[in-house]
Scaffold this motif. Sequence first.
Motif, short mmCIF file in Angstrom:
data_model
loop_
_atom_site.label_atom_id
_atom_site.label_comp_id
_atom_site.label_asym_id
_atom_site.label_seq_id
_atom_site.Cartn_x
_atom_site.Cartn_y
_atom_site.Cartn_z
N TRP A 17 1.05 -1.30 0.04
CA TRP A 17 0.01 -0.09 -0.09
C TRP A 17 0.79 1.13 -0.13
O TRP A 17 0.57 2.10 -0.73
CB TRP A 17 -0.94 -0.06 1.24
N ALA A 18 2.06 1.13 0.84
CA ALA A 18 2.78 2.44 0.81
C ALA A 18 3.52 2.83 -0.49
O ALA A 18 3.59 3.92 -0.77
CB ALA A 18 3.78 2.21 2.06
N LEU A 19 3.89 1.55 -1.04
CA LEU A 19 4.61 1.89 -2.41
C LEU A 19 3.43 2.36 -3.35
O LEU A 19 3.91 3.30 -4.24
CB LEU A 19 5.24 0.44 -2.98
N ALA A 20 2.28 1.68 -3.43
CA ALA A 20 1.32 2.07 -4.22
C ALA A 20 0.88 3.42 -4.28
O ALA A 20 0.33 4.08 -5.32
CB ALA A 20 0.03 1.03 -4.31
N THR A 21 0.78 3.98 -3.21
CA THR A 21 0.28 5.20 -3.04
C THR A 21 1.45 6.38 -2.72
O THR A 21 0.98 7.45 -2.33
CB THR A 21 -0.57 5.32 -1.37
N GLY A 22 2.47 6.12 -2.85
CA GLY A 22 3.67 6.98 -2.69
C GLY A 22 3.96 7.55 -1.22
O GLY A 22 4.32 8.78 -1.38
N ARG A 23 3.69 6.75 -0.32
CA ARG A 23 4.03 7.24 1.04
C ARG A 23 5.49 7.58 1.12
O ARG A 23 6.53 6.74 0.72
CB ARG A 23 3.64 6.15 2.09
N ALA A 24 5.82 8.74 1.23
CA ALA A 24 7.39 9.40 1.29
C ALA A 24 7.96 9.62 2.66
O ALA A 24 9.10 9.70 2.73
CB ALA A 24 7.16 10.93 0.48
N PHE A 25 6.91 9.69 3.73
CA PHE A 25 7.70 10.04 5.05
C PHE A 25 6.97 8.67 5.99
O PHE A 25 5.92 8.23 5.80
CB PHE A 25 6.93 11.14 5.51
N GLY A 26 7.83 8.56 6.88
CA GLY A 26 7.46 7.54 7.98
C GLY A 26 7.83 6.08 7.72
O GLY A 26 8.35 5.87 6.75
#
Length: 109
Positions: free
Chosen positions: A58-67
Amino acid sequence: MGSGQEADTWEWLRHAACTSVDPELFFPVGDSGPAAEQAERAKKVCHGCAVESECLEWALATGRAFGVWGGTDEEERRRLRRRAERRRASDGPPPRPRGSAAPGRPPRP
């Protein structure tokens, strides 16, 4: 939470270990000293989580840049994205059969 596919998208979160931990643990400020130690503590929570891989996807698919997400920090996710981009680029378009024409050109004999 919505219904249908949106609800399915978040189903994994119901099983996440982080939901019972202070969210600030997963957002260290900086990347050295106490912040690095904080990130490692957050990753330990992730590594003990039943849905770690779903969270990372999910983080990769949604581009989570922080945390810290899915047991990875920002730099680790950047490396994973770059590696995936290189793989896609190296796959390239499928090779044309010998003697086939390029688009807009007649076939060669």
